[in-house]
Scaffold this motif. Structure first.
Motif, PDB file in Angstrom:
ATOM      1  N   GLY A 162       0.819  -1.202   0.000  1.00 36.36           N
ATOM      2  CA  GLY A 162       0.000   0.000   0.000  1.00 36.36           C
ATOM      3  C   GLY A 162       0.857   1.256   0.000  1.00 36.36           C
ATOM      4  N   ASP A 163       0.562   2.161   0.907  1.00 36.12           N
ATOM      5  CA  ASP A 163       1.233   3.461   0.922  1.00 36.12           C
ATOM      6  C   ASP A 163       2.391   3.537   1.915  1.00 36.12           C
ATOM      7  N   MET A 164       2.751   2.428   2.529  1.00 40.28           N
ATOM      8  CA  MET A 164       3.852   2.447   3.489  1.00 40.28           C
ATOM      9  C   MET A 164       5.179   2.749   2.773  1.00 40.28           C
ATOM     10  N   PRO A 165       6.123   3.375   3.477  1.00 41.83           N
ATOM     11  CA  PRO A 165       7.378   3.790   2.828  1.00 41.83           C
ATOM     12  C   PRO A 165       8.281   2.606   2.489  1.00 41.83           C
ATOM     13  N   ALA A 166       9.116   2.796   1.488  1.00 41.54           N
ATOM     14  CA  ALA A 166      10.143   1.814   1.162  1.00 41.54           C
ATOM     15  C   ALA A 166      11.250   1.891   2.201  1.00 41.54           C
ATOM     16  N   ALA A 167      12.054   0.831   2.291  1.00 43.09           N
ATOM     17  CA  ALA A 167      13.145   0.799   3.270  1.00 43.09           C
ATOM     18  C   ALA A 167      14.154   1.913   3.025  1.00 43.09           C
ATOM     19  N   THR A 168      14.265   2.386   1.783  1.00 43.05           N
ATOM     20  CA  THR A 168      15.195   3.477   1.464  1.00 43.05           C
ATOM     21  C   THR A 168      14.720   4.818   2.022  1.00 43.05           C
ATOM     22  N   ASN A 169      13.448   4.876   2.457  1.00 42.68           N
ATOM     23  CA  ASN A 169      12.880   6.130   2.978  1.00 42.68           C
ATOM     24  C   ASN A 169      12.619   6.069   4.481  1.00 42.68           C
ATOM     25  N   ILE A 170      13.271   5.128   5.147  1.00 45.16           N
ATOM     26  CA  ILE A 170      13.131   5.010   6.599  1.00 45.16           C
ATOM     27  C   ILE A 170      14.505   5.180   7.239  1.00 45.16           C
ATOM     28  N   ASN A 171      14.608   6.063   8.194  1.00 47.72           N
ATOM     29  CA  ASN A 171      15.853   6.283   8.929  1.00 47.72           C
ATOM     30  C   ASN A 171      15.780   5.610  10.296  1.00 47.72           C
ATOM     31  N   VAL A 172      16.889   5.013  10.700  1.00 48.55           N
ATOM     32  CA  VAL A 172      16.964   4.311  11.984  1.00 48.55           C
ATOM     33  C   VAL A 172      17.922   5.075  12.902  1.00 48.55           C
ATOM     34  N   PHE A 173      17.408   5.515  14.039  1.00 52.26           N
ATOM     35  CA  PHE A 173      18.182   6.274  15.018  1.00 52.26           C
ATOM     36  C   PHE A 173      18.356   5.453  16.292  1.00 52.26           C
ATOM     37  N   GLY A 174      19.359   5.806  17.079  1.00 50.58           N
ATOM     38  CA  GLY A 174      19.472   5.256  18.419  1.00 50.58           C
ATOM     39  C   GLY A 174      18.426   5.891  19.315  1.00 50.58           C
ATOM     40  N   PHE A 175      17.928   5.133  20.281  1.00 54.22           N
ATOM     41  CA  PHE A 175      16.851   5.607  21.157  1.00 54.22           C
ATOM     42  C   PHE A 175      17.154   5.229  22.594  1.00 54.22           C
ATOM     43  N   ASP A 210      14.892   5.449  26.146  1.00 56.75           N
ATOM     44  CA  ASP A 210      13.572   5.818  26.653  1.00 56.75           C
ATOM     45  C   ASP A 210      13.680   6.525  28.009  1.00 56.75           C
ATOM     46  N   PRO A 211      12.549   6.997  28.554  1.00 54.91           N
ATOM     47  CA  PRO A 211      12.598   7.760  29.817  1.00 54.91           C
ATOM     48  C   PRO A 211      13.218   7.012  30.993  1.00 54.91           C
ATOM     49  N   ASP A 212      13.240   5.684  30.923  1.00 61.87           N
ATOM     50  CA  ASP A 212      13.839   4.888  32.000  1.00 61.87           C
ATOM     51  C   ASP A 212      15.251   4.422  31.655  1.00 61.87           C
ATOM     52  N   ASP A 213      15.857   5.063  30.641  1.00 61.65           N
ATOM     53  CA  ASP A 213      17.254   4.794  30.244  1.00 61.65           C
ATOM     54  C   ASP A 213      17.456   3.427  29.607  1.00 61.65           C
ATOM     55  N   HIS A 214      16.404   2.858  29.029  1.00 60.63           N
ATOM     56  CA  HIS A 214      16.552   1.613  28.279  1.00 60.63           C
ATOM     57  C   HIS A 214      16.875   1.962  26.828  1.00 60.63           C
ATOM     58  N   TYR A 215      17.752   1.174  26.208  1.00 59.67           N
ATOM     59  CA  TYR A 215      18.213   1.490  24.857  1.00 59.67           C
ATOM     60  C   TYR A 215      17.428   0.732  23.790  1.00 59.67           C
ATOM     61  N   GLY A 216      17.336   1.356  22.611  1.00 56.46           N
ATOM     62  CA  GLY A 216      16.629   0.724  21.509  1.00 56.46           C
ATOM     63  C   GLY A 216      16.785   1.520  20.230  1.00 56.46           C
ATOM     64  N   LEU A 217      15.772   1.425  19.362  1.00 51.48           N
ATOM     65  CA  LEU A 217      15.800   2.062  18.048  1.00 51.48           C
ATOM     66  C   LEU A 217      14.583   2.951  17.851  1.00 51.48           C
ATOM     67  N   THR A 218      14.762   4.005  17.062  1.00 56.96           N
ATOM     68  CA  THR A 218      13.664   4.815  16.553  1.00 56.96           C
ATOM     69  C   THR A 218      13.587   4.635  15.044  1.00 56.96           C
ATOM     70  N   LEU A 219      12.398   4.293  14.554  1.00 58.34           N
ATOM     71  CA  LEU A 219      12.151   4.232  13.110  1.00 58.34           C
ATOM     72  C   LEU A 219      11.445   5.507  12.711  1.00 58.34           C
ATOM     73  N   GLN A 220      12.026   6.237  11.795  1.00 62.15           N
ATOM     74  CA  GLN A 220      11.450   7.509  11.369  1.00 62.15           C
ATOM     75  C   GLN A 220      11.124   7.441   9.883  1.00 62.15           C
ATOM     76  N   GLY A 221       9.866   7.685   9.543  1.00 62.07           N
ATOM     77  CA  GLY A 221       9.431   7.635   8.153  1.00 62.07           C
ATOM     78  C   GLY A 221       7.967   7.990   8.051  1.00 62.07           C
ATOM     79  N   ALA A 222       7.451   8.055   6.837  1.00 60.57           N
ATOM     80  CA  ALA A 222       6.048   8.377   6.606  1.00 60.57           C
ATOM     81  C   ALA A 222       5.234   7.090   6.547  1.00 60.57           C
ATOM     82  N   PHE A 223       4.919   6.549   7.716  1.00 59.64           N
ATOM     83  CA  PHE A 223       4.106   5.338   7.796  1.00 59.64           C
ATOM     84  C   PHE A 223       2.640   5.765   7.704  1.00 59.64           C
ATOM     85  N   LEU A 224       1.985   5.475   6.579  1.00 60.10           N
ATOM     86  CA  LEU A 224       0.653   6.044   6.367  1.00 60.10           C
ATOM     87  C   LEU A 224      -0.199   5.224   5.411  1.00 60.10           C
TER      88      LEU A 224
END
Length: 250
Positions: free
Chosen positions: A75-88, A90-104
């Motif tokens: 459908g209209d979800m972004p391609a992998a080339t249009n998604i950026n992955v950041f370090g994350f 959280d408020p309790d200092d747990h580590y993970g990933l942020t996925l940033q893109g136009a998920f729509l």
């Protein structure tokens, strides 16, 4: 006077030094394709497609290593080339990933748009040496917006585990409401987890704007599990302390 022995020694030393430099340089750059992402740095990210193709094999965020990425969209979800992955972090200092893109999902089509992300999260080598294991998972989404009779949701599941997470925003009938964060404790801890995140969006056919979310955060926390010998020592210490109290009471 020409000394063949000294000259041979000089060449041997030079050749050995050259080999050391070559191998040392190779060792130095062997892991250069792996990335360390610093949470909160908006300029420090990896394109998801690079993680899928192996151009960047792994990313490390704090005490977690992320690898073996795959992604499918419809459908209209972004391609992998249009998604950026950041370090994350959280408020309790747990580590993970942020996925940033136009998920729509855009209006007009009665079918929803979906995307499926899979990856593996592992406790870092140093963490494993300290006896650390992944104990729980956390899920957040931000930048969500839905028109009337529409929804956006993210469902997270784990291989060989019954626990699941869900965040959503909906304006559809009795399901209307929102939950922008979720977390779960694992019944069984482990040093790694196979993670699947299903992102789905549905915009009403008559809507003017899409159902969308721009950022999805996935984080994991860990605890230290004592080695059997250490656990036995703690148990013995508890027994001795208990016996001492009983003697004093007697």
């Amino acid at each position: 006077m020409y000394d063949r022995t000294k000259t041979t020694i000089r060449y041997a030393i030079f050749f050995g030094f050259s080999l050391c430099c070559c191998f040392g340089t190779t060792a130095l750059h062997a892991g250069d394709d792996d990335r360390i992402l610093v949470p909160g740095d908006s300029n420090d990210y990896v394109v998801l497609d690079d993680l899928i193709t192996g151009e960047v094999p792994t990313v490390t965020v704090g005490d977690k290593v992320f690898s073996v990425f795959s992604y499918n969209s419809a459908g209209d979800m972004p391609a992998a080339t249009n998604i950026n992955v950041f370090g994350f972090q959280d408020p309790d200092d747990h580590y993970g990933l942020t996925l940033q893109g136009a998920f729509l999902d855009n209006p007009g089509d009665p079918n929803s748009s979906t995307a499926t992300l899979q990856f593996e999260v592992t406790v870092s080598g140093e963490g494993q040496q300290q006896g650390r294991v992944i104990s729980d998972a956390h899920l957040y989404m931000s930048g969500a917006g839905v028109p009337d009779e529409s929804e956006i949701r993210v469902d997270e599941s784990f291989q060989n585990a019954s626990e699941t997470l869900q965040v959503f925003q909906s304006t559809i009938g009795n399901e209307a409401g929102s939950q922008l964060s979720d977390w779960v404790d694992f019944a069984e801890t482990s040093t790694s987890r196979q993670v699947t995140a299903l992102i789905s969006a549905l915009a009403a056919r008559a809507a003017i704007v899409p159902a969308r979310v721009s950022a999805i955060d996935l984080s994991f926390s860990q605890i230290v599990v004592p080695e059997p010998s250490a656990a036995m020592l703690l148990m013995c210490a508890g027994v001795v302390a208990g016996a001492g109290r009983l003697r004093r009471q007697a």
